[in-house]
Write a protein that holds these residues in place. Structure first.
Motif, PDB file in Angstrom:
ATOM      1  N   TYR A   1       6.029  -5.826 -10.577  1.00 34.57           N
ATOM      2  CA  TYR A   1       7.335  -6.467 -10.715  1.00 34.57           C
ATOM      3  C   TYR A   1       7.795  -7.078  -9.398  1.00 34.57           C
ATOM      4  O   TYR A   1       7.453  -6.587  -8.324  1.00 34.57           O
ATOM      5  CB  TYR A   1       8.383  -5.443 -11.169  1.00 34.57           C
ATOM      6  N   LEU A   2       8.613  -8.110  -9.512  1.00 37.57           N
ATOM      7  CA  LEU A   2       9.290  -8.640  -8.341  1.00 37.57           C
ATOM      8  C   LEU A   2      10.392  -7.673  -7.931  1.00 37.57           C
ATOM      9  O   LEU A   2      11.046  -7.083  -8.792  1.00 37.57           O
ATOM     10  CB  LEU A   2       9.886 -10.009  -8.644  1.00 37.57           C
ATOM     11  N   PRO A   3      10.628  -7.486  -6.639  1.00 37.39           N
ATOM     12  CA  PRO A   3      11.674  -6.565  -6.185  1.00 37.39           C
ATOM     13  C   PRO A   3      13.027  -6.873  -6.820  1.00 37.39           C
ATOM     14  O   PRO A   3      13.461  -8.021  -6.857  1.00 37.39           O
ATOM     15  CB  PRO A   3      11.695  -6.789  -4.669  1.00 37.39           C
ATOM     16  N   GLY A   4      13.662  -5.827  -7.352  1.00 34.99           N
ATOM     17  CA  GLY A   4      14.978  -5.968  -7.950  1.00 34.99           C
ATOM     18  C   GLY A   4      14.988  -6.467  -9.379  1.00 34.99           C
ATOM     19  O   GLY A   4      16.054  -6.639  -9.965  1.00 34.99           O
ATOM     20  N   SER A   5      13.808  -6.669  -9.985  1.00 36.31           N
ATOM     21  CA  SER A   5      13.764  -7.254 -11.330  1.00 36.31           C
ATOM     22  C   SER A   5      13.856  -6.224 -12.448  1.00 36.31           C
ATOM     23  O   SER A   5      14.142  -6.590 -13.589  1.00 36.31           O
ATOM     24  CB  SER A   5      12.475  -8.073 -11.497  1.00 36.31           C
ATOM     25  N   VAL A   6      13.609  -4.949 -12.162  1.00 34.04           N
ATOM     26  CA  VAL A   6      13.690  -3.914 -13.186  1.00 34.04           C
ATOM     27  C   VAL A   6      14.391  -2.688 -12.621  1.00 34.04           C
ATOM     28  O   VAL A   6      14.429  -2.478 -11.403  1.00 34.04           O
ATOM     29  CB  VAL A   6      12.297  -3.494 -13.714  1.00 34.04           C
ATOM     30  N   THR A   7      14.929  -1.874 -13.525  1.00 31.37           N
ATOM     31  CA  THR A   7      15.501  -0.578 -13.153  1.00 31.37           C
ATOM     32  C   THR A   7      14.531   0.504 -13.630  1.00 31.37           C
ATOM     33  O   THR A   7      14.284   0.616 -14.831  1.00 31.37           O
ATOM     34  CB  THR A   7      16.877  -0.365 -13.807  1.00 31.37           C
TER      35      THR A   7
ATOM     36  N   TYR B   1       4.545   6.710  -2.625  1.00 34.19           N
ATOM     37  CA  TYR B   1       3.354   6.278  -3.343  1.00 34.19           C
ATOM     38  C   TYR B   1       2.411   5.648  -2.316  1.00 34.19           C
ATOM     39  O   TYR B   1       2.839   4.820  -1.511  1.00 34.19           O
ATOM     40  CB  TYR B   1       3.699   5.203  -4.377  1.00 34.19           C
ATOM     41  N   VAL B   2       1.131   5.997  -2.371  1.00 30.25           N
ATOM     42  CA  VAL B   2       0.117   5.359  -1.536  1.00 30.25           C
ATOM     43  C   VAL B   2      -0.946   4.773  -2.462  1.00 30.25           C
ATOM     44  O   VAL B   2      -1.567   5.500  -3.233  1.00 30.25           O
ATOM     45  CB  VAL B   2      -0.537   6.354  -0.556  1.00 30.25           C
ATOM     46  N   ASP B   3      -1.123   3.467  -2.413  1.00 27.37           N
ATOM     47  CA  ASP B   3      -2.133   2.799  -3.242  1.00 27.37           C
ATOM     48  C   ASP B   3      -3.489   2.954  -2.566  1.00 27.37           C
ATOM     49  O   ASP B   3      -3.718   2.417  -1.480  1.00 27.37           O
ATOM     50  CB  ASP B   3      -1.781   1.325  -3.402  1.00 27.37           C
TER      51      ASP B   3
ATOM     52  N   ARG C   1       0.791  -1.225   0.000  1.00 27.08           N
ATOM     53  CA  ARG C   1       0.000   0.000   0.000  1.00 27.08           C
ATOM     54  C   ARG C   1       0.825   1.278   0.000  1.00 27.08           C
ATOM     55  O   ARG C   1       0.383   2.307  -0.476  1.00 27.08           O
ATOM     56  CB  ARG C   1      -0.934   0.019   1.223  1.00 27.08           C
ATOM     57  N   VAL C   2       2.041   1.253   0.579  1.00 27.05           N
ATOM     58  CA  VAL C   2       2.871   2.448   0.678  1.00 27.05           C
ATOM     59  C   VAL C   2       4.314   2.100   0.360  1.00 27.05           C
ATOM     60  O   VAL C   2       4.828   1.076   0.810  1.00 27.05           O
ATOM     61  CB  VAL C   2       2.798   3.070   2.094  1.00 27.05           C
ATOM     62  N   GLY C   3       4.988   2.939  -0.422  1.00 27.23           N
ATOM     63  CA  GLY C   3       6.405   2.744  -0.716  1.00 27.23           C
ATOM     64  C   GLY C   3       7.030   4.062  -1.127  1.00 27.23           C
ATOM     65  O   GLY C   3       6.330   5.026  -1.454  1.00 27.23           O
ATOM     66  N   TRP C   4       8.359   4.115  -1.137  1.00 29.17           N
ATOM     67  CA  TRP C   4       9.053   5.373  -1.424  1.00 29.17           C
ATOM     68  C   TRP C   4       9.605   5.417  -2.844  1.00 29.17           C
ATOM     69  O   TRP C   4       9.776   4.399  -3.497  1.00 29.17           O
ATOM     70  CB  TRP C   4      10.166   5.622  -0.420  1.00 29.17           C
TER      71      TRP C   4
ATOM     72  N   SER D   1      11.192   1.825  -4.000  1.00 30.42           N
ATOM     73  CA  SER D   1      11.257   0.753  -3.013  1.00 30.42           C
ATOM     74  C   SER D   1      10.617  -0.520  -3.564  1.00 30.42           C
ATOM     75  O   SER D   1       9.876  -0.485  -4.564  1.00 30.42           O
ATOM     76  CB  SER D   1      10.532   1.180  -1.735  1.00 30.42           C
ATOM     77  N   PRO D   2      10.875  -1.667  -2.904  1.00 26.53           N
ATOM     78  CA  PRO D   2      10.231  -2.912  -3.341  1.00 26.53           C
ATOM     79  C   PRO D   2       8.708  -2.805  -3.359  1.00 26.53           C
ATOM     80  O   PRO D   2       8.047  -3.425  -4.194  1.00 26.53           O
ATOM     81  CB  PRO D   2      10.709  -3.936  -2.298  1.00 26.53           C
ATOM     82  N   GLN D   3       8.134  -2.003  -2.439  1.00 23.98           N
ATOM     83  CA  GLN D   3       6.673  -1.863  -2.404  1.00 23.98           C
ATOM     84  C   GLN D   3       6.153  -1.188  -3.674  1.00 23.98           C
ATOM     85  O   GLN D   3       5.144  -1.606  -4.244  1.00 23.98           O
ATOM     86  CB  GLN D   3       6.254  -1.049  -1.170  1.00 23.98           C
ATOM     87  N   VAL D   4       6.839  -0.128  -4.134  1.00 23.07           N
ATOM     88  CA  VAL D   4       6.414   0.555  -5.361  1.00 23.07           C
ATOM     89  C   VAL D   4       6.633  -0.352  -6.570  1.00 23.07           C
ATOM     90  O   VAL D   4       5.832  -0.372  -7.508  1.00 23.07           O
ATOM     91  CB  VAL D   4       7.168   1.887  -5.526  1.00 23.07           C
ATOM     92  N   GLU D   5       7.722  -1.118  -6.541  1.00 21.78           N
ATOM     93  CA  GLU D   5       7.978  -2.061  -7.627  1.00 21.78           C
ATOM     94  C   GLU D   5       6.837  -3.078  -7.726  1.00 21.78           C
ATOM     95  O   GLU D   5       6.358  -3.401  -8.822  1.00 21.78           O
ATOM     96  CB  GLU D   5       9.309  -2.770  -7.374  1.00 21.78           C
TER      97      GLU D   5
END
Length: 274
Positions: free
Chosen positions: A82-88, A157-159, A57-60, A73-77
């Protein structure tokens, strides 16, 4: 009309470069479908892993002006599918995920942010790689060099997707409990709901996130945010939203370091509130 088609085509083209084709569901503007993937196991693996995780729900995020560089952050990803760390993240990728009806607004806003070095704040829709539409609120502030020069915009980001609220049973239960006993938190949640157009659960998630990130008691943080917002408003007219953004992101700096003994409204990192 032609401009809208061009924007939608650009959005679809970027997904295709990642092996994904998207198709809008007839008669449903809030749902898109993945219709093919160039990676035989990629779609199933990503969708399965995301389905197994908790809703994010929340990420930076950070956006650096000089080199047009993004971090998130992984949350925004995960919000983007996307899976965390899978895209730039890049500006092209960020824009590719904007809903076609919101694309031009955000593209123009990012262009203004980059050239005038302003904070990025917005409410709009994004489409993840599984075709789901997310309604998001972006709360931003400026990140400055030591000499005061604005180098980036950063924030959260807040979903606030309405359909996601139905799946937040734990959050809803926590909000119900808090509503009965924590007046400061409820008052501040109401202010966040009014100013940012978010729902009850999303407002609580945002407060909880700031409490954890700053290691400040939830009730104390909520009281400070409410006091700051009231002082800023000061009349019947709302101040520019950027003023509220800045106060929200810096409220912890104005709280006295001495906390109240026996305060039972502490939100510890380990407390499961949803």
């Amino acid at each position: 009309m032609l401009e809208g088609v061009a924007e939608r085509t650009n959005w679809q083209r970027v997904f295709r470069t990642r092996g994904i084709a998207m198709q809008q569901h007839p008669g449903n503007e809030d749902r898109f479908a993945v219709v093919q993937s160039s990676d035989g196991d990629g779609k199933e693996g990503v969708e399965g892993a995301l389905a197994a995780g908790d809703p994010q729900r929340v990420g930076w995020f950070r956006f650096y002006f000089d080199d047009d560089r993004w971090e998130w952050s992984p949350q925004v990803e995960r919000m983007h599918g996307y899976l965390p760390g899978s895209v730039t993240p890049t500006t092209e990728l960020v824009l590719a995920h904007k809903h076609p009806d919101d694309y031009r607004q955000i593209a123009d806003t990012l262009d203004l942010v980059r050239h005038s070095r302003q904070a990025f704040s917005s409410r709009h829709r994004i489409i993840d790689v599984q075709g789901r539409v997310h309604h998001v609120v972006v709360v931003g502030d400026l990140l400055r060099e030591v000499d005061g020069t604005a180098m980036a915009t950063h924030g959260y980001y807040v979903d606030v997707t309405p359909s996601e609220r139905e799946h937040q049973n734990q959050v809803t239960a926590a909000v119900t409990v808090i509503a009965e006993a924590r007046a400061d938190i409820e008052r501040t949640k109401g202010m966040l709901m009014l100013i940012y157009g978010m729902d009850d659960a999303a407002a609580f998630e945002l407060l909880k996130w700031r409490s954890q990130e700053t290691n400040v008691k939830l009730r104390l943080l909520a009281a400070q945010v409410a006091a700051d917002f009231l002082a800023l408003t000061g009349s019947e007219q709302f101040s520019p939203r950027s003023g509220y953004d800045k106060l929200l992101l810096t409220a912890h700096l104005r709280i006295n370091a001495d906390t109240e003994p026996g305060d039972d409204t502490v939100l510890e990192q380990s407390e499961d509130t949803g």
